[in-house]
Design a protein around this motif. Sequence first.
Motif, PDB file in Angstrom:
ATOM      1  N   LEU A 111      -0.379  -4.592 -10.817  1.00 27.96           N
ATOM      2  CA  LEU A 111      -1.563  -4.533  -9.969  1.00 27.96           C
ATOM      3  C   LEU A 111      -2.606  -5.544 -10.430  1.00 27.96           C
TER       4      LEU A 111
ATOM      5  N   LEU B  62       2.264   4.948 -11.277  1.00 28.13           N
ATOM      6  CA  LEU B  62       1.755   3.610 -11.008  1.00 28.13           C
ATOM      7  C   LEU B  62       2.260   2.586 -12.022  1.00 28.13           C
TER       8      LEU B  62
ATOM      9  N   TYR C 223       0.813  -1.223   0.000  1.00 29.16           N
ATOM     10  CA  TYR C 223       0.000   0.000   0.000  1.00 29.16           C
ATOM     11  C   TYR C 223       0.844   1.269   0.000  1.00 29.16           C
TER      12      TYR C 223
ATOM     13  N   LYS D 250      -6.753  -5.961  -6.422  1.00 26.83           N
ATOM     14  CA  LYS D 250      -6.166  -4.811  -5.743  1.00 26.83           C
ATOM     15  C   LYS D 250      -6.758  -3.507  -6.267  1.00 26.83           C
TER      16      LYS D 250
ATOM     17  N   TRP E  22       0.885  -0.219 -13.503  1.00 22.85           N
ATOM     18  CA  TRP E  22      -0.407  -0.901 -13.639  1.00 22.85           C
ATOM     19  C   TRP E  22      -0.234  -2.395 -13.900  1.00 22.85           C
TER      20      TRP E  22
ATOM     21  N   ILE F 272       1.982   1.999  -3.560  1.00 27.24           N
ATOM     22  CA  ILE F 272       0.848   2.470  -4.369  1.00 27.24           C
ATOM     23  C   ILE F 272       0.504   3.902  -4.002  1.00 27.24           C
ATOM     24  N   GLU F 273       0.433   4.162  -2.710  1.00 28.28           N
ATOM     25  CA  GLU F 273       0.128   5.515  -2.248  1.00 28.28           C
ATOM     26  C   GLU F 273       1.155   6.511  -2.770  1.00 28.28           C
TER      27      GLU F 273
ATOM     28  N   LEU G 291      -7.473   3.908  -7.132  1.00 27.12           N
ATOM     29  CA  LEU G 291      -6.966   3.202  -8.303  1.00 27.12           C
ATOM     30  C   LEU G 291      -8.082   2.972  -9.313  1.00 27.12           C
TER      31      LEU G 291
ATOM     32  N   HIS H 295       8.704  -0.327  -8.815  1.00 28.62           N
ATOM     33  CA  HIS H 295       7.710   0.504  -8.136  1.00 28.62           C
ATOM     34  C   HIS H 295       7.975   0.645  -6.637  1.00 28.62           C
TER      35      HIS H 295
END
Length: 238
Positions: free
Chosen positions: A221, A216, A152, A225, A218, A155-156, A232, A191
Motif C-alpha cells: 500500500l 492487509l 479497492y 492510498k 501493508w 483492500i475491503e 486504512l 493479497h
Amino acid sequence: MAANPLDEAKQAVRTRIWSTLTTADAVYGASVHGRIPNFKGSGEAAARLPAWQGASAVKAVPDKAQLPVRVRALEEGKTVYMAVPKLATLKPFDLLDPATLTAPPIEAAHSRVAATIAPAVEFDALRRLDLIILGSVAVNRDGARIGKGAGYSDIEFALLTEAGLATAETVVVAMVHALQVTEIPTPTTQHDVSVDLIVTPDETIARASPHRPTGLDWASLTAEKIGAIPALATRQPG
C-alpha cells in the motif's frame, strides 16, 4: 517508474475481455473499457445464484451489473451492505435494512438512492457476512479474479477479514457474463481475493479452497492510498 509486469499482464486480460464484450454486444452502455461490465443477462445470473437461502447478510458492490442481485436480496428480507466509492469515508458502507427502507427495493438498491436513504456505517458496525458479491472484469475458471485495477475490493476484503466479518464460511461470488470467464492464466498476488463461485446467466462454477488473504498487505500500500482511505489510515501500524 518502470511498469510492473504483473500489472501489465492483468491489464492485458482486462483489455481483451472489454474488447470481447464490446464486439459481442454483451454489455449495456457506450463503453465498457475502464469499468466493471454491466453485462446483459445479469438478472438471470442473480436469479440462479446458489448459496442464497441461508444468507441473511450480503455485501454487494454498487455496480450496475449487481443491481438485480441487490434488489433480490432486499425483496427477500436480507440485509445488504454497499461500499461507497473508493472507501473514501470513515463510514464506507450504506446499510440497506429491508425492515427500515423508505423506498421499495427496486429503487433502494440503486447506489444513488441508497446514498440518500440508507445510513452510512463503519466496518465495526457490520454483521458477519454470509455472502460477498464482487465486481469483476475477468475471472479464471480456477477462481482467480481481476477487477478494474484500483484494488479497492481486495483492500475491503482484507479489512473485513481482519474484523472477523469475512470468514472461511463466507461465500465469495463473481457474477459475470460467460465471456468474462477466461481460460487465460490469471496473474495474482498474495493479497488478491479468489472466489468460491462463478455465476453466469447460464452456468455456475464452484471452486474448492479459494485463496483468501488473511489481512492487509501493508507493504503493497502506498502512502497515497492509505491517506485516501480513512479505514486504512486509522489502522496503520506504528
